[in-house]
Design an enzyme around this catalytic site. Structure first.
Site, PDB file in Angstrom:
ATOM      1  N   ASP A   1       0.871  -1.171   0.000  1.00  0.00           N
ATOM      2  CA  ASP A   1       0.000   0.000   0.000  1.00  0.00           C
ATOM      3  C   ASP A   1       0.908   1.221   0.000  1.00  0.00           C
ATOM      4  OD1 ASP A   1      -1.689   2.123   0.485  1.00  0.00           O
ATOM      5  OD2 ASP A   1      -2.485   1.348   2.367  1.00  0.00           O
TER       6      ASP A   1
ATOM      7  N   LYS B   1      -1.854  15.106 -10.055  1.00  0.00           N
ATOM      8  CA  LYS B   1      -0.904  15.001 -11.156  1.00  0.00           C
ATOM      9  C   LYS B   1      -0.172  16.328 -11.406  1.00  0.00           C
ATOM     10  CE  LYS B   1      -1.326  10.662 -12.017  1.00  0.00           C
ATOM     11  NZ  LYS B   1      -0.180   9.754 -11.754  1.00  0.00           N
TER      12      LYS B   1
ATOM     13  N   TYR C   1      -7.783  13.759  -9.258  1.00  0.00           N
ATOM     14  CA  TYR C   1      -6.737  13.199 -10.106  1.00  0.00           C
ATOM     15  C   TYR C   1      -5.887  14.314 -10.712  1.00  0.00           C
ATOM     16  CZ  TYR C   1      -4.565  10.133 -13.594  1.00  0.00           C
ATOM     17  OH  TYR C   1      -3.666   9.416 -14.342  1.00  0.00           O
TER      18      TYR C   1
ATOM     19  N   ASN D   1       4.530   4.849 -10.392  1.00  0.00           N
ATOM     20  CA  ASN D   1       3.468   4.686 -11.381  1.00  0.00           C
ATOM     21  C   ASN D   1       2.090   4.507 -10.761  1.00  0.00           C
ATOM     22  OD1 ASN D   1       2.248   3.732 -14.071  1.00  0.00           O
ATOM     23  ND2 ASN D   1       2.036   1.899 -12.799  1.00  0.00           N
TER      24      ASN D   1
END
Length: 252
Positions: free
Chosen positions: A62, A161, A157, A89
């Site tokens: 995790d 990013k 998201y 990733n």
């Protein structure tokens, strides 16, 4: 089978970009540590490597949990003795929804994986890369096209990013004195499980639904191997690889 000369660690390695990259690195002669939440996809990825799987280590992890990440790097050092490449990733998102409808739990879950996970892995990689001999190594962060431009209803998201870009720059600066290079690959529409909905039609900023072109995920894996192959005196700071005809450049 020859002993691997370089060692890589890939997070989110059980599926998609992470799996394709792990297999490509194994083919390129690396020893590879595959990290991911679920043991079954990791085991399948190692099995798919065939004989090269002897140079792989699957570690259920995790990445948002400091203790889990610490254990991952301890197992990496115990098995291979060093680390030459970290590919941050692992990533997750939320279902598309208006920003005001997102729950705190949904926001935090994405931040924990996408941003905190990358930080925790980078922190442990620094400790190992600074202490090992020869010193140094390379870190590659998966930034995504969303590090530059959002899709509708993707606030968690997109925010994480964009933050990865800041982490990439700070990592490059702070690692400079220790021969630790850091770059970022921004990927658009690789054909994986995560992008299957794009082949059916995805919401555009103008409110219309549109099928978007995708590209073979192997092209992404090849690009990452190319970034990793450079000597540490050189670095690809930012790379964008995307489906040529996806609606990104221009006004969509």
């Amino acid at each position: 089978m020859s002993t691997p000369q370089k060692i890589a660690l890939v997070t989110g390695a059980g599926t998609g970009i992470g799996k394709a990259t792990s297999l490509a690195l194994l083919r390129a002669g690396y020893g590879v540590v595959l990290a991911g939440r679920r043991p079954e996809p990791l085991a399948k990825a190692v099995a798919d490597a065939g004989e090269l799987g002897a140079n792989a280590l699957a570690v259920p992890t995790d990445v948002g949990n400091p203790d889990s990440v610490k254990a991952l790097f301890e197992q990496t050092q115990a098995r291979f003795g060093r680390l030459d490449l970290l590919f941050n990733n692992a990533g997750s998102g939320t279902p598309p929804m208006p920003l005001e409808d997102l729950s705190y739990a949904q926001w935090k879950a994405v931040v924990d994986v996408n941003l905190t996970g990358a930080f925790l892995c980078t922190q442990q990689a620094f400790k190992l890369m600074k202490a090992q001999s020869p010193r140094g190594g390379r870190i590659i962060n998966n930034g995504s096209i969303s590090a530059h431009a959002p899709r509708p209803f993707t606030a968690p998201y997109t925010a994480t990013k964009h933050a990865i870009t800041g982490l990439t720059k700070s990592t490059s600066l702070d690692g400079r004195a220790y021969d630790i290079a850091c770059g970022q690959i921004d990927i658009g529409n690789a054909a994986t499980e995560m992008t299957e909905r794009m082949a059916k039609g995805i919401l555009q900023p103008n409110g219309q639904m549109m099928v978007e072109p995708r590209m073979d995920v192997e092209h992404v894996a090849t690009a990452i191997v190319q970034m990793a192959a450079l000597p540490l005196e050189s670095n690809v700071q930012f790379m964008t690889i995307m489906a040529t005809k996806m609606p990104y450049v221009g006004r969509g």
